[in-house]
Design a protein around this motif. Structure first.
Motif, PDB file in Angstrom:
ATOM      1  N   TRP A 231       0.818  -1.217   0.000  1.00  0.00           N
ATOM      2  CA  TRP A 231       0.000   0.000   0.000  1.00  0.00           C
ATOM      3  C   TRP A 231       0.850   1.265   0.000  1.00  0.00           C
ATOM      4  O   TRP A 231       1.074   1.874   1.061  1.00  0.00           O
ATOM      5  CB  TRP A 231      -0.946  -0.006   1.208  1.00  0.00           C
ATOM      6  CG  TRP A 231      -2.017   1.032   1.165  1.00  0.00           C
ATOM      7  CD1 TRP A 231      -2.125   2.102   0.321  1.00  0.00           C
ATOM      8  CD2 TRP A 231      -3.164   1.115   2.038  1.00  0.00           C
ATOM      9  NE1 TRP A 231      -3.248   2.833   0.596  1.00  0.00           N
ATOM     10  CE2 TRP A 231      -3.914   2.248   1.643  1.00  0.00           C
ATOM     11  CE3 TRP A 231      -3.620   0.339   3.100  1.00  0.00           C
ATOM     12  CZ2 TRP A 231      -5.092   2.612   2.289  1.00  0.00           C
ATOM     13  CZ3 TRP A 231      -4.798   0.710   3.742  1.00  0.00           C
ATOM     14  CH2 TRP A 231      -5.526   1.830   3.324  1.00  0.00           C
ATOM     15  N   PRO A 232       1.324   1.711  -1.178  1.00  0.00           N
ATOM     16  CA  PRO A 232       2.000   3.012  -1.236  1.00  0.00           C
ATOM     17  C   PRO A 232       0.968   4.066  -0.836  1.00  0.00           C
ATOM     18  O   PRO A 232      -0.182   3.966  -1.241  1.00  0.00           O
ATOM     19  CB  PRO A 232       2.375   3.156  -2.724  1.00  0.00           C
ATOM     20  CG  PRO A 232       2.159   1.805  -3.339  1.00  0.00           C
ATOM     21  CD  PRO A 232       1.173   1.064  -2.493  1.00  0.00           C
ATOM     22  N   GLY A 233       1.352   5.045  -0.046  1.00  0.00           N
ATOM     23  CA  GLY A 233       0.392   6.074   0.353  1.00  0.00           C
ATOM     24  C   GLY A 233      -0.371   5.709   1.624  1.00  0.00           C
ATOM     25  O   GLY A 233      -1.291   6.428   2.032  1.00  0.00           O
ATOM     26  N   PHE A 234       0.016   4.617   2.258  1.00  0.00           N
ATOM     27  CA  PHE A 234      -0.700   4.159   3.456  1.00  0.00           C
ATOM     28  C   PHE A 234      -0.692   5.206   4.575  1.00  0.00           C
ATOM     29  O   PHE A 234      -1.731   5.527   5.159  1.00  0.00           O
ATOM     30  CB  PHE A 234      -0.083   2.849   3.968  1.00  0.00           C
ATOM     31  CG  PHE A 234      -0.513   2.489   5.354  1.00  0.00           C
ATOM     32  CD1 PHE A 234      -1.794   2.009   5.602  1.00  0.00           C
ATOM     33  CD2 PHE A 234       0.342   2.646   6.438  1.00  0.00           C
ATOM     34  CE1 PHE A 234      -2.209   1.688   6.890  1.00  0.00           C
ATOM     35  CE2 PHE A 234      -0.055   2.326   7.727  1.00  0.00           C
ATOM     36  CZ  PHE A 234      -1.337   1.851   7.945  1.00  0.00           C
TER      37      PHE A 234
ATOM     38  N   GLU B 132      -0.242   8.406   4.558  1.00  0.00           N
ATOM     39  CA  GLU B 132      -1.039   9.599   4.216  1.00  0.00           C
ATOM     40  C   GLU B 132      -2.530   9.285   4.397  1.00  0.00           C
ATOM     41  O   GLU B 132      -3.294  10.104   4.894  1.00  0.00           O
ATOM     42  CB  GLU B 132      -0.768  10.025   2.764  1.00  0.00           C
ATOM     43  CG  GLU B 132       0.642  10.569   2.521  1.00  0.00           C
ATOM     44  CD  GLU B 132       1.736   9.490   2.458  1.00  0.00           C
ATOM     45  OE1 GLU B 132       1.396   8.288   2.384  1.00  0.00           O
ATOM     46  OE2 GLU B 132       2.922   9.853   2.494  1.00  0.00           O
ATOM     47  N   GLN B 133      -2.944   8.075   3.997  1.00  0.00           N
ATOM     48  CA  GLN B 133      -4.360   7.707   4.157  1.00  0.00           C
ATOM     49  C   GLN B 133      -4.749   7.640   5.628  1.00  0.00           C
ATOM     50  O   GLN B 133      -5.844   8.067   6.012  1.00  0.00           O
ATOM     51  CB  GLN B 133      -4.638   6.376   3.463  1.00  0.00           C
ATOM     52  CG  GLN B 133      -6.057   5.855   3.699  1.00  0.00           C
ATOM     53  CD  GLN B 133      -7.142   6.814   3.237  1.00  0.00           C
ATOM     54  OE1 GLN B 133      -7.300   7.034   2.029  1.00  0.00           O
ATOM     55  NE2 GLN B 133      -7.872   7.437   4.184  1.00  0.00           N
ATOM     56  N   VAL B 134      -3.851   7.160   6.461  1.00  0.00           N
ATOM     57  CA  VAL B 134      -4.159   7.093   7.899  1.00  0.00           C
ATOM     58  C   VAL B 134      -4.396   8.507   8.434  1.00  0.00           C
ATOM     59  O   VAL B 134      -5.407   8.773   9.100  1.00  0.00           O
ATOM     60  CB  VAL B 134      -3.027   6.370   8.677  1.00  0.00           C
ATOM     61  CG1 VAL B 134      -3.191   6.582  10.182  1.00  0.00           C
ATOM     62  CG2 VAL B 134      -3.018   4.886   8.344  1.00  0.00           C
ATOM     63  N   MET B 135      -3.500   9.444   8.115  1.00  0.00           N
ATOM     64  CA  MET B 135      -3.669  10.812   8.602  1.00  0.00           C
ATOM     65  C   MET B 135      -4.953  11.431   8.065  1.00  0.00           C
ATOM     66  O   MET B 135      -5.628  12.199   8.767  1.00  0.00           O
ATOM     67  CB  MET B 135      -2.465  11.694   8.212  1.00  0.00           C
ATOM     68  CG  MET B 135      -1.140  11.267   8.827  1.00  0.00           C
ATOM     69  SD  MET B 135      -1.149  10.820  10.575  1.00  0.00           S
ATOM     70  CE  MET B 135      -1.644  12.340  11.331  1.00  0.00           C
ATOM     71  N   ALA B 136      -5.312  11.071   6.826  1.00  0.00           N
ATOM     72  CA  ALA B 136      -6.496  11.650   6.182  1.00  0.00           C
ATOM     73  C   ALA B 136      -7.797  11.228   6.865  1.00  0.00           C
ATOM     74  O   ALA B 136      -8.850  11.830   6.638  1.00  0.00           O
ATOM     75  CB  ALA B 136      -6.527  11.273   4.696  1.00  0.00           C
ATOM     76  N   LEU B 137      -7.756  10.208   7.716  1.00  0.00           N
ATOM     77  CA  LEU B 137      -8.963   9.809   8.440  1.00  0.00           C
ATOM     78  C   LEU B 137      -9.490  10.950   9.294  1.00  0.00           C
ATOM     79  O   LEU B 137     -10.678  11.059   9.564  1.00  0.00           O
ATOM     80  CB  LEU B 137      -8.675   8.606   9.354  1.00  0.00           C
ATOM     81  CG  LEU B 137      -8.446   7.257   8.666  1.00  0.00           C
ATOM     82  CD1 LEU B 137      -8.060   6.206   9.705  1.00  0.00           C
ATOM     83  CD2 LEU B 137      -9.679   6.809   7.897  1.00  0.00           C
ATOM     84  N   TRP B 138      -8.579  11.834   9.733  1.00  0.00           N
ATOM     85  CA  TRP B 138      -8.985  12.943  10.617  1.00  0.00           C
ATOM     86  C   TRP B 138      -9.179  14.245   9.853  1.00  0.00           C
ATOM     87  O   TRP B 138      -9.314  15.290  10.456  1.00  0.00           O
ATOM     88  CB  TRP B 138      -7.947  13.113  11.726  1.00  0.00           C
ATOM     89  CG  TRP B 138      -8.059  12.068  12.796  1.00  0.00           C
ATOM     90  CD1 TRP B 138      -8.818  12.122  13.914  1.00  0.00           C
ATOM     91  CD2 TRP B 138      -7.375  10.816  12.845  1.00  0.00           C
ATOM     92  NE1 TRP B 138      -8.664  10.981  14.663  1.00  0.00           N
ATOM     93  CE2 TRP B 138      -7.789  10.160  14.029  1.00  0.00           C
ATOM     94  CE3 TRP B 138      -6.457  10.153  12.010  1.00  0.00           C
ATOM     95  CZ2 TRP B 138      -7.312   8.906  14.394  1.00  0.00           C
ATOM     96  CZ3 TRP B 138      -5.992   8.904  12.385  1.00  0.00           C
ATOM     97  CH2 TRP B 138      -6.410   8.301  13.561  1.00  0.00           C
ATOM     98  N   SER B 139      -9.139  14.183   8.527  1.00  0.00           N
ATOM     99  CA  SER B 139      -9.215  15.453   7.772  1.00  0.00           C
ATOM    100  C   SER B 139     -10.669  15.841   7.486  1.00  0.00           C
ATOM    101  O   SER B 139     -11.538  14.995   7.524  1.00  0.00           O
ATOM    102  CB  SER B 139      -8.434  15.355   6.471  1.00  0.00           C
ATOM    103  OG  SER B 139      -9.051  14.390   5.652  1.00  0.00           O
TER     104      SER B 139
END
Ligand code: S3P
Length: 424
Positions: free
Chosen positions: A412-415, A417-424
């Motif tokens: 999962w490239p970008g993993f 960033e996706q985790v942080m995006a959960l709070w965006s």
């Protein structure tokens, strides 16, 4: 090697996330497309380095790619490779292609990176040799794996001692090219993607005595729509389960019974789960999963459930540490033969974060204290350990530093960033 600090917000979140294409299904779609004669398409294939390894190896056999389109003259016309085939970090690439290539009238040698070169391959030998293929391994039953056939393969009825989808698929890809029907039997709980697809094409059947019987024939060219990867979604499900009132929905992920044992484990921990089948690909279910955090207790994982949650077991350890009571995983000796010794790597991860964990021969025990502490986790070159360590940060007041974090790109490239995006 990069050290990546991960610190996660204390608040809950509510998100819908489309996770990357399923790794197991992407390998299979690419390999079947290469075995078929004509033009196939693989839409939404996994973006990670492992799937790229399968694609690269198939190129060396004469298969052509143009974006999502694959053109092949069929497995009978695969070219004899000029050099050893480099499968990178991907055990699925090596084992499945060893099966498909075992029926070819030329010799192929399969190798990989340092981690793959120490993984066990002896398990391939008996099933493939029973069909009449020739298999030679490197020192200690490790790669290089050399395969080929002097003449046409024959039918055989084999029994395997471990619940391995990779070994079964290797056998089945060889057996498709044999002169007569062949069958396989072994412990259950494994992901049966290959068998469902063969059944949908009329190239195999499950028998009353629980064997899977392969009916030799040509795989059709196909248009594959690859669903999301539940083993990737599992990281987000865990984050939601670990934060009270957090909620995440992952639409269109594979719901193959051999892939979703972890949902049952999340339920044992106390999370609220809803999973709904919305479509099928070649008889294999796809659906939407929602996980909501309701507090965490503990879980007991063993037997078939351990097989069906195999790739997610490092996350079970994280949940165990952040829960209440003692979490025990047994029946998972196969974890020692993954991209790392995953029993050791999982226990080391929990301890590096101040938690209590012990190795067992076939699993581990974790003590639930409800929190973890800042620390440095060595990924040991294992993508699932890197990503589990990032998820563990949900229970840490401070930072988790991940040493070798870039290995997440295997699946999962970008993993991050996706985790942080959960709070965006
Ligand atoms: C896989 C099967 C599993 C799994 C691996 C992918 C597959 O291995 O751990 O990540 O795609 O067939 P085994 O079934 O061989 O244990």
């Amino acid at each position: 090697m990069s050290i990546r600090p991960v610190a996660l917000p204390r608040s809950a979140f509510a998100q819908t996330v489309r996770v990357p294409g399923d790794k197991s299904l992407s390998h299979r779609a690419l390999i079947f497309a290469a075995m078929a004669s004509g033009k196939s398409q693989v839409i939404g294939g996994g973006p990670g380095a492992d799937v790229a390894s399968t694609r690269r190896v198939l190129t060396h056999l004469g298969v052509e790619y143009d974006g999502i389109t694959i053109r092949s003259k069929g497995v009978d016309r695969w070219q004899s490779p000029e050099a050893p085939l480099d499968c990178g970090n991907s055990g699925t690439t090596l084992r499945l292609l060893a099966g498909a290539l075992a029926a070819r009238p030329f010799r192929s040698t399969l190798v990989g990176d340092a981690s793959l070169m120490v993984r066990p391959m002896r398990r391939l030998v008996d099933p493939l040799e029973a069909l009449g293929a020739r298999v030679r391994l490197g020192h200690g039953g490790r790669p290089p794996v050399e395969v080929g056939a002097r003449g046409p393969l024959r039918g055989a009825d084999v029994e395997i001692p471990i619940a391995s989808a990779q070994v079964r698929s290797a056998f089945e890809l060889a057996a498709l090219q044999a002169e007569d029907a062949a069958s396989i039997h072994g412990p259950t709980g494994y992901r049966d993607h290959t068998e469902r697809w063969l059944t949908a094409w009329g190239l195999g059947e499950r028998t009353d005595d629980g064997r899977y019987r392969v009916l030799p024939g040509n795989v059709p060219a196909w248009k594959y729509d690859v669903p999301g990867d539940p083993s990737s979604a599992a990281f987000l499900w865990t984050l939601a389960a670990a934060r009270r009132d957090a909620v995440v929905t992952t639409p269109e992920v594979s719901l193959n019974p051999g892939r979703i044992g972890f949902l049952q484990v999340l339920e044992m921990f106390g999370a609220e789960i809803s999973a709904e089948v919305t479509s099928m690909i070649l008889g294999d279910p796809i659906g939407s999963v929602t996980v909501r955090g309701r507090g965490l207790f503990h879980a007991e994982v063993d037997g078939e459930l351990a097989v069906a949650a195999l790739d997610e077991l490092p996350l079970v350890a994280v949940l165990g540490a952040l829960g209440e009571g003692v979490t025990r995983v047994r029946g998972a000796a196969e974890l020692r033969a993954k991209e790392s010794d995953r029993i050791a790597a999982t226990v080391d991860m929990i301890r590096a974060l101040g938690g209590g964990a012990e190795r067992l021969d076939d699993g581990f025990v974790v003590l639930g204290t409800g929190f973890l502490e800042p620390g440095v986790v060595e990924t040991q070159g294992d993508h699932r350990i890197a990503m589990a360590a990032a998820v563990a940060a949900i229970g840490v007041d401070g930072e988790v530093a991940i040493d070798g974090a870039e290995v997440a790109g295997i699946s999962w490239p970008g993993f991050y960033e996706q985790v942080m995006a959960l709070w965006s």
